[in-house]
Design a protein around this motif. Structure first.
Motif, short mmCIF file in Angstrom:
data_model
loop_
_atom_site.label_atom_id
_atom_site.label_comp_id
_atom_site.label_asym_id
_atom_site.label_seq_id
_atom_site.Cartn_x
_atom_site.Cartn_y
_atom_site.Cartn_z
N LYS A 173 40.92 38.47 47.08
CA LYS A 173 41.46 37.49 47.77
C LYS A 173 41.11 36.36 46.89
O LYS A 173 40.11 36.03 46.35
CB LYS A 173 40.54 37.24 48.99
CG LYS A 173 40.67 38.48 50.16
CD LYS A 173 39.78 38.21 51.48
CE LYS A 173 40.17 39.34 52.33
NZ LYS A 173 39.46 40.61 52.11
N GLY A 174 42.15 35.46 46.82
CA GLY A 174 42.17 34.08 46.15
C GLY A 174 42.02 33.92 44.73
O GLY A 174 41.73 32.83 44.30
N ASP A 175 42.04 35.08 43.99
CA ASP A 175 41.61 34.78 42.52
C ASP A 175 42.27 36.06 41.82
O ASP A 175 42.93 37.04 42.48
CB ASP A 175 40.35 34.67 42.30
CG ASP A 175 40.16 33.95 41.07
OD1 ASP A 175 40.80 33.95 40.08
OD2 ASP A 175 38.91 33.18 41.04
N LYS A 179 46.27 35.67 42.42
CA LYS A 179 46.29 34.23 42.47
C LYS A 179 47.54 33.75 41.47
O LYS A 179 48.19 32.88 41.79
CB LYS A 179 45.00 33.62 41.73
CG LYS A 179 45.08 32.13 41.80
CD LYS A 179 43.63 31.61 41.18
CE LYS A 179 43.66 30.08 41.11
NZ LYS A 179 42.19 29.57 40.75
#
Length: 304
Positions: A173-175, A179
């Motif tokens: 998530k998120g990286d 990303k």
């Protein structure tokens, strides 16, 4: 008394997630950082400076295990001569600094666990499924990973159990890779890259962190282990499934090779080539992947 795990690269994408897992698993955590950070209730921080060759020896003296994640981001900038040297130095010199400190303090760790990458097998696309016994490639990625792992040999010679985790593309998530990809795919502009046939060995960040924990717990683990799903996912398959998870059917042509080479230079190897890797060795330790289906892994990263 809780066993202490010392992390390098502990404030990064993988390090943050791994820290959480270690804490809930009953370990105390210390982190080596370039900046001066205040301790929290759960985490102790120590300073080091690889370029200057300095380290707070208390970090090593306090540790039962070291997990070495630190290293310059391979995909962050174009591979100039200076950048390539920085990528190599950040891995080789940091490991050497940890070795000299272990030697100086006569500290006997329970294990030294180092990150590595499936890039050790080279920027090649073929049908060979690489095992840990597959020779390292002689290209830049292969050389970096080989020297990175080779730097741990001196630590092994101190009588310390050493493990190298050869990591594929990390999904979280998120990286990480998502990303970089999600902005284009959410605009429905994502597509396969180059031939689309290059393999993309991947792993969910939760499974990767559990492999590091397995390397602590399983005292029989020694040497290199591939940390990636062997499901034959290539750039075309990955792109189509990511588009499906987002909610559309991919229809754009593949991104041409010459554009990537123009924009990225030699670093385009990272996305234009890729090999399959076997996961048998880590599974024989009793480890079971929680995420073996790419679509489910992507849905977990995007929506859960």
């Amino acid at each position: 008394m809780k066993k202490n795990v010392l992390l390098t690269g502990g404030t990064g994408f993988i390090g943050k997630k791994l820290t959480q897992l270690l804490l809930v698993s009953g370990y105390s955590v210390s982190i080596l950082s370039r900046s001066n950070k205040a301790n929290t209730d759960c985490i102790s921080y120590f300073q080091w400076d690889v370029d200057a060759g300095t380290i707070d020896e208390a970090a090593i003296l306090n540790a039962d295990y070291v997990i070495h994640l630190a290293g310059e981001n391979i995909g962050a900038k174009r591979w100039t001569t200076a950048r390539k040297q920085a990528i190599l130095d950040s891995r080789e010199k940091s490991t050497q600094l940890l070795y000299t400190t272990l030697l100086k303090t006569n500290k006997k760790l329970d294990a030294f666990i180092s990150a590595s990458g499936v890039g050790i097998y080279g920027a090649i696309t073929d049908e060979v499924i690489c095992t840990e016994a597959t020779p390292a490639a002689s290209d830049f990625l292969g050389t970096v990973c080989q020297k990175w792992e080779g730097a741990t040999a001196s630590i092994h010679d101190l009588g310390i159990r050493t493990v190298q985790i050869r990591t594929g593309l990390v999904l979280g998530k998120g990286d990480g890779v998502l990303k970089q990809l999600l902005p284009l795919f959410r605009l429905r502009l994502g597509s396969a890259i180059g031939s689309g046939k290059q393999y993309m060995p991947w792993i969910h960040i939760d499974d990767l962190c559990r492999i590091y924990l397995q390397a602590i717990v399983n005292q029989e683990m020694q040497g290199p282990y591939n940390a990636a799903i062997n499901d034959g996912t290539n750039s075309t398959i990955f792109s189509k499934i990511l588009a499906k998870v987002i909610g559309y059917k991919m229809g754009l042509p593949n991104v041409p090779v010459f554009i990537l080479q123009l924009v990225l230079g030699e670093m385009s190897q990272l996305v234009l080539q890729g090999r399959r890797v076997a996961s048998d060795k880590i599974e024989k330790t009793g480890f079971q992947f929680q995420f073996i289906d790419l679509e489910k892994a992507l849905r977990n990263c995007l929506f859960d």
